[in-house]
Each structure stands twice: as C-alpha cells, then as structure tokens.
Design an enzyme around this catalytic site. Sequence first.
Site, PDB file in Angstrom:
ATOM      1  N   HIS A 128      -8.753  -1.839   5.477  1.00 53.02           N
ATOM      2  CA  HIS A 128      -8.197  -2.740   6.279  1.00 53.02           C
ATOM      3  C   HIS A 128      -9.130  -3.420   4.749  1.00 53.02           C
ATOM      4  O   HIS A 128      -9.862  -2.623   4.233  1.00 53.02           O
ATOM      5  CB  HIS A 128      -9.701  -2.534   6.910  1.00 53.02           C
ATOM      6  CG  HIS A 128      -9.739  -3.911   8.282  1.00 53.02           C
ATOM      7  ND1 HIS A 128      -9.147  -4.407   9.009  1.00 53.02           N
ATOM      8  CD2 HIS A 128     -10.874  -4.643   8.611  1.00 53.02           C
ATOM      9  CE1 HIS A 128      -9.615  -5.403   9.105  1.00 53.02           C
ATOM     10  NE2 HIS A 128     -11.068  -5.490   8.998  1.00 53.02           N
ATOM     11  N   ASN A 185       0.930  -0.865  -0.264  1.00 53.05           N
ATOM     12  CA  ASN A 185       0.218   0.041  -0.007  1.00 53.05           C
ATOM     13  C   ASN A 185       0.588   1.280   0.159  1.00 53.05           C
ATOM     14  O   ASN A 185       1.058   2.090  -0.696  1.00 53.05           O
ATOM     15  CB  ASN A 185      -0.951  -0.289   1.842  1.00 53.05           C
ATOM     16  CG  ASN A 185      -2.218  -0.696   0.464  1.00 53.05           C
ATOM     17  OD1 ASN A 185      -2.903  -0.674  -0.027  1.00 53.05           O
ATOM     18  ND2 ASN A 185      -2.275  -1.809   2.254  1.00 53.05           N
ATOM     19  N   MET A 198       0.803  -2.775  11.937  1.00 49.66           N
ATOM     20  CA  MET A 198       0.135  -3.875  12.905  1.00 49.66           C
ATOM     21  C   MET A 198       0.059  -3.909  14.325  1.00 49.66           C
ATOM     22  O   MET A 198       0.203  -4.541  15.064  1.00 49.66           O
ATOM     23  CB  MET A 198       1.043  -5.797  12.231  1.00 49.66           C
ATOM     24  CG  MET A 198       0.750  -5.683  10.824  1.00 49.66           C
ATOM     25  SD  MET A 198      -1.096  -5.534  10.113  1.00 49.66           S
ATOM     26  CE  MET A 198      -1.592  -7.100  10.536  1.00 49.66           C
ATOM     27  N   ASP A 244     -10.826  -0.715  14.066  1.00 51.93           N
ATOM     28  CA  ASP A 244     -11.340  -0.627  12.326  1.00 51.93           C
ATOM     29  C   ASP A 244     -12.946  -0.885  12.763  1.00 51.93           C
ATOM     30  O   ASP A 244     -13.614  -1.007  11.643  1.00 51.93           O
ATOM     31  CB  ASP A 244     -11.660  -2.463  12.145  1.00 51.93           C
ATOM     32  CG  ASP A 244      -9.844  -3.199  11.377  1.00 51.93           C
ATOM     33  OD1 ASP A 244      -8.631  -1.776  11.575  1.00 51.93           O
ATOM     34  OD2 ASP A 244      -9.607  -4.005  12.080  1.00 51.93           O
ATOM     35  N   ASN A 279      -6.929   4.576   7.862  1.00 54.38           N
ATOM     36  CA  ASN A 279      -6.338   3.282   7.824  1.00 54.38           C
ATOM     37  C   ASN A 279      -6.904   2.362   6.708  1.00 54.38           C
ATOM     38  O   ASN A 279      -8.048   2.847   5.861  1.00 54.38           O
ATOM     39  CB  ASN A 279      -7.292   2.427   9.120  1.00 54.38           C
ATOM     40  CG  ASN A 279      -6.313   1.539   8.697  1.00 54.38           C
ATOM     41  OD1 ASN A 279      -5.673   0.544   8.884  1.00 54.38           O
ATOM     42  ND2 ASN A 279      -7.085  -0.176   9.575  1.00 54.38           N
ATOM     43  N   LEU A 304      -3.594   0.682  18.156  1.00 55.11           N
ATOM     44  CA  LEU A 304      -2.985   1.708  18.907  1.00 55.11           C
ATOM     45  C   LEU A 304      -3.947   2.532  20.283  1.00 55.11           C
ATOM     46  O   LEU A 304      -5.463   2.084  20.524  1.00 55.11           O
ATOM     47  CB  LEU A 304      -3.291   3.051  17.765  1.00 55.11           C
ATOM     48  CG  LEU A 304      -2.372   3.230  17.084  1.00 55.11           C
ATOM     49  CD1 LEU A 304      -2.992   4.243  15.926  1.00 55.11           C
ATOM     50  CD2 LEU A 304      -1.507   2.915  17.256  1.00 55.11           C
ATOM     51  N   SER A 326     -11.701  -1.229   2.664  1.00 51.10           N
ATOM     52  CA  SER A 326     -12.113   0.115   2.958  1.00 51.10           C
ATOM     53  C   SER A 326     -11.174   0.408   3.656  1.00 51.10           C
ATOM     54  O   SER A 326     -10.021   0.334   4.394  1.00 51.10           O
ATOM     55  CB  SER A 326     -12.867  -0.754   3.764  1.00 51.10           C
ATOM     56  OG  SER A 326     -14.154  -1.491   4.282  1.00 51.10           O
TER      57      SER A 326
HETATM   58  C1  GRF Z   1      -3.000  -5.107   4.010  1.00 55.94           C
HETATM   59  O1  GRF Z   1      -3.536  -6.134   3.454  1.00 55.94           O
HETATM   60  C2  GRF Z   1      -3.558  -3.728   4.515  1.00 55.94           C
HETATM   61  O2  GRF Z   1      -5.273  -3.934   4.560  1.00 55.94           O
HETATM   62  C3  GRF Z   1      -3.869  -4.656   6.007  1.00 55.94           C
HETATM   63  O3  GRF Z   1      -2.582  -5.049   5.703  1.00 55.94           O
HETATM   64  C4  GRF Z   1      -2.295  -5.240   4.725  1.00 55.94           C
HETATM   65  C5  GRF Z   1      -0.861  -4.739   4.545  1.00 55.94           C
HETATM   66  O4  GRF Z   1       0.194  -4.804   3.569  1.00 55.94           O
HETATM   67  N1  GRF Z   1      -3.774  -3.644   7.064  1.00 55.94           N
HETATM   68  P1  GRF Z   1       0.953  -4.074   3.256  1.00 55.94           P
HETATM   69  O5  GRF Z   1       2.264  -3.869   4.183  1.00 55.94           O
HETATM   70  O6  GRF Z   1       0.646  -2.735   2.365  1.00 55.94           O
HETATM   71  O7  GRF Z   1       1.630  -5.137   1.941  1.00 55.94           O
END
Ligand code: GRF
Length: 228
Positions: free
Chosen positions: A114, A19, A95, A150, A112, A98, A141
């Site tokens: 999710h 991301n 991960m 979430d 965020n 918070l 989302s």
């Molecule tokens: C993604 O699936 C995101 O939606 C979730 O954790 C994953 C992170 O993947 N919260 P990356 O580090 O962006 O590859």
Amino acid sequence: MSEQQHPALVVLISGQGRNLEAIINAYKRGRLSVDLRAVISNRSTAPGLAYARNAGISTHVIAARENEQREDYDARLAELIQECSPDLIALAGFMRILSSGFVQQFSGKLINIHPSLLPKYRGLDTHRKALAAGDSKHGASIHFVSEDLDAGPVLLQGSIDVAAGDTPEALAQRLMQQVEQRIYPKALEWIATGRATLSDGHIEFDGYILEAPIHEDCSEKSAAPFLD
Ligand code: GRF
C-alpha cells in the site's frame, strides 16, 4: 511446497505491474525463494500481463461480469487461485476490494503493498493526501491482508523525503522506484524463507514479535533495487 521446496507464489495485478516487474526481476535473479506459479489480472489490458508472459510466467485473466456480486467474483477468483495451490498470494496493485470470505479463505497467505506509511492514508489517493497534510515523509507499507481494507499487520515500510514542489505524480513515481520496487521483493523473501510469519494476528520476525513495522529510509537509495 513446490518440488524445489520453495513456497508457491501467485501475484494478482490490475494495471501497470511495476511491483510485479520488481518481483519477477528478483525471482529471475535468484533473490526471491519462491516458485512463481502464475500472475492473475482482473483486467485483460493490464500491461503487467505482457511483462509476465515475456518472462515465461503463466498468466490468467478473470474479469468481473456485468452486475456480478463481489462474493461471486471472489469465488471464481478463489477457484482459479486454488488451481495454482499457492502458499503465498501477493496483491500488487490489484484494484478490487476483497470480500471477507475470500480473505478468510486465504488467511495468512495474502500480502499487499500500500503506497502510504500505514496507518496513515488507507484507500486511494495517498500521494495527494500526504502532500495535502504537509507531510515531510511519505512511504509504502507491506502488510498481511485482513478483512478491513489496508489494516492488516505491517511487516515492512520504506520512506522517502517529500520534496518542495512535489506533485502527487512526481511523488508517486519516486515512491515506486525508490521504495515500492525495493521493499516488496525484500518482504516477500522474508516471508518465503520463514523469517517473517503471521501468528494470532501478529508478525514474528526472526522469532521475535514485531512491536512496530521494520522501517527502511530509502531517501538516498538509487532506483536500482538490487545494487545494495
Ligand atoms: C502501487 O502504487 C501499489 O502500491 C498500489 O497500486 C499501485 C500499483 O502499481 N497498491 P503497479 O501496477 O505495481 O505499477
């Protein structure tokens, strides 16, 4: 605001950073009106850090100490974030849960992604849960962060069809490429340019209160987010 009058953005990661990669690519292509100040990871080995460094973006690692209380870690994280004076903080696979104090401190600025069609499947293992439930659609989302995990107001969702024989891994990969990497930069751009705002716990989009998340069907989309 930065000297370019773009909101300052800090991205928090823990892992692979796909991301983050999409955010950086959008930024580099001039498709994201932010001043990307820094990438912060709680893990020094997060591959996303190298991607950011190679893109010339400043990176920081702030690892939790042994037996450190969540509030203490979050206070150190908040201090580092404050040094970057961000207007927006994007959690991109960060991960850690918070603490309430942290969320309150940055209220309205925390976004965020999710990997589920919220309110379905908060927490972990969303792909397996969607398959186990026999869902025909799965999605991701983009939401403002609230104190409950979430559960904050959702701005944008993207969905794909679940395919016969999908495994959690296959579904996760398709979701990442077709949905997550597409919708996160898009939603951030809406927020950065003021099209989407949070006020009194609800989202306004183009001046109207959003009654339901904006939805994008990404089933037919290619894996290259900027081609459409
Ligand atoms: C993604 O699936 C995101 O939606 C979730 O954790 C994953 C992170 O993947 N919260 P990356 O580090 O962006 O590859």
